[in-house]
Scaffold this active site. Sequence first.
Site, PDB file in Angstrom:
ATOM      1  CG  ASP A 106       1.464   2.061   4.653  1.00  0.00           C
ATOM      2  OD1 ASP A 106       0.761   1.662   3.714  1.00  0.00           O
ATOM      3  OD2 ASP A 106       1.958   3.208   4.704  1.00  0.00           O
ATOM      4  CD  GLU A 148       1.734  -1.200   0.939  1.00  0.00           C
ATOM      5  OE1 GLU A 148       0.842  -0.985   0.093  1.00  0.00           O
ATOM      6  OE2 GLU A 148       2.038  -0.373   1.822  1.00  0.00           O
TER       7      GLU A 148
END
Length: 682
Positions: free
Chosen positions: A322, A359
């Site tokens: 993330d 990401e």
Amino acid sequence: MPPADPLSDLGVRVGPDGGSIRVWSANATGVDLCVFEGKDPSFAGTTIPLTRDADGVWSTTTTALKTGTYYAIRARGPKGPTHAFDATKNLLDPYTRGLARTSTGDWRGYVQDDAFEWGGVAKPGISLDHAVVYEAHVKGFTKLHPGIPDALRGTYAGLAHPAAIEYLKDLGVTTVELLPVHQSVSEQRLQKMGLINYWGYNTLNFFTPHAAYATREAQVGGTGAVLREFKGMVKLLHEAGLEVVLDVVYNHTSEEGRGGPTNSFRGIDNASYYRQSADGSYIDTTGCGNTLDFSLPAAQRLVLDSLRYWTNEVQIDGFRFDLMATLGRNAAADFDPEHPLLLAIRDDPQLAGTKMIAEPWDIGMGGWQVGNFPDGYSEWNDGYRDRMRNFWLRDIADARSADGIPSEGIGSLARRIAGSNHVFALERGPLASVNFITAHDGFTAWDLVSYDEKHNIGNGENNRDGSNDNKSFNHGAEGPTTDATILATRRRAIRNLLGTLLLSGGVPMMTAGDEFGRTQRGNNNAYCHDSELTWLSWEREDWQRELAAVTTQLIRLRRENPALRPVRYGRFGENTPSASQMDWYNKQGISMTMDDWDSPGERTLQYLAASTPEFEEFNRILLVVHGLETDVTVTLPTHDGVSGYTLLWDSSQDDISDREPEHAPGEVLPVGPTSMLLFRAH
């Protein structure tokens, strides 16, 4: 002899003479180990001072530390704007592998028994070019599944139940990517609103599975039983040939901003662990209140040790990071593609063969870094997502306007179908691109074709949260409708979105439920809903069963046709192994010109791709893409070595069994509005 590693063996290690604990804090002036009596994690019966070494590691060895012990850390240190020491506060060891709660809701570390019998079950080892990633929430996937016993629904054991595994195997996906399963807590703001952080992007500890996703029996059995259930899930999924990838949130912690709860890092060494200005204000590149400072070797080591634990002790196959741009920020908070942590994750021999998915952005300055991660990482490709949504949805909406002309032509779509070589460096190849249309955040695929606007009132923020730029199109009615024409057009649009995703070069990632048209009723930020809004429904209408069958077919066609799965980018005039030789034709069957590529009025192409085999048989496919709501005729291209085309799939129909499958080069074929056709060339 190599120099001793000053940050080795952090956390608790239990041996025959008791346990040792090692905790890093550069700024503390004193650190104590608190051992709690018996099974009461509230009363500290023993307090033992730790001794500091030259590298800031505080340690001791004591017979009081043994399997089954509850413990905490207390730290003393200087005052000042960047410090947050409080000698009375019980803190979690960042490396604890077990957690417990007190009667007042406080957290304690727990000395874990990690023993588990894997029975020789190996990781599936699926190559990236064969991977089809399925992003799912542990609870939401099985909470409503009628074929799973009530006690197992919404749990790790439920995900590993034969009914869940059968569904995943029948669908054809290879790799289950789980939304965060590290122990997380809900933000104070949500708790005050009576909501929770359902997605789990608010990590308390990086070494323990989230207890609430375990069965009630395991929760009662304690943190060791939760871990055993988690490992059992991984083992059973591996036995079925399914990989497990974890969505991990190392960029920030659940301690929030300076006014947030202090339960670990802040109390141990706030000045070191968190990015901040000289006045103590946090530098937040995550939007979550704090940001870990990965210019710090101890923070880098924390991530590496956590990844090694999950990879080797829990047998996880890969990780999706993330906001990974945060992990690549240097001491000046600038992103550095050669950041020591990024390279260490990629090159660590203990992580060899592990899928690493970035990401590639955060919300800080210079945070958008798509295409800039080192070779060895795959990246979420938001440019792919946006262009596919635009081509099949917003461009169609534009074409319905007065002038009837879409905003873009076919060229930008074609580049992304072919593997996004305009984004990723030659040596990285198309597998650097994780292609997706939807993810956990944003509209579901069905909501993309059903809503023009977000509908997030239930989130408690007056519809302010969630993106306003969804690139969606409701096709003539906002939300549910009984209009047969609108419904048919929506279903064709979702087939086109899924077809493009599963037939493009790169690594496809689909979101759980998109295969049957799951809706969140227009909510594009359902992070705070643990309810039937976010759980998968297993009651399906006929059209949903048909869509699921189409998705299964597309995954099978991808698997059977290696020309759709290039490993490398080709070079003009060269034969590159495991690339695909690509030829592009317009609707007349003539090689495309620059005008064809760039004209908004040219919305039809024919893409002929031939594999250059290393490990599979030779294969050639033809993909026809038509992006206007009018019929068109195409002339199938004539090409050396091609004597015919066999129709495999047509997005304009759920079933092509009554269609003539065989066609000849030069043959003129009708193509329906906004549709795709896949042929095998022979």
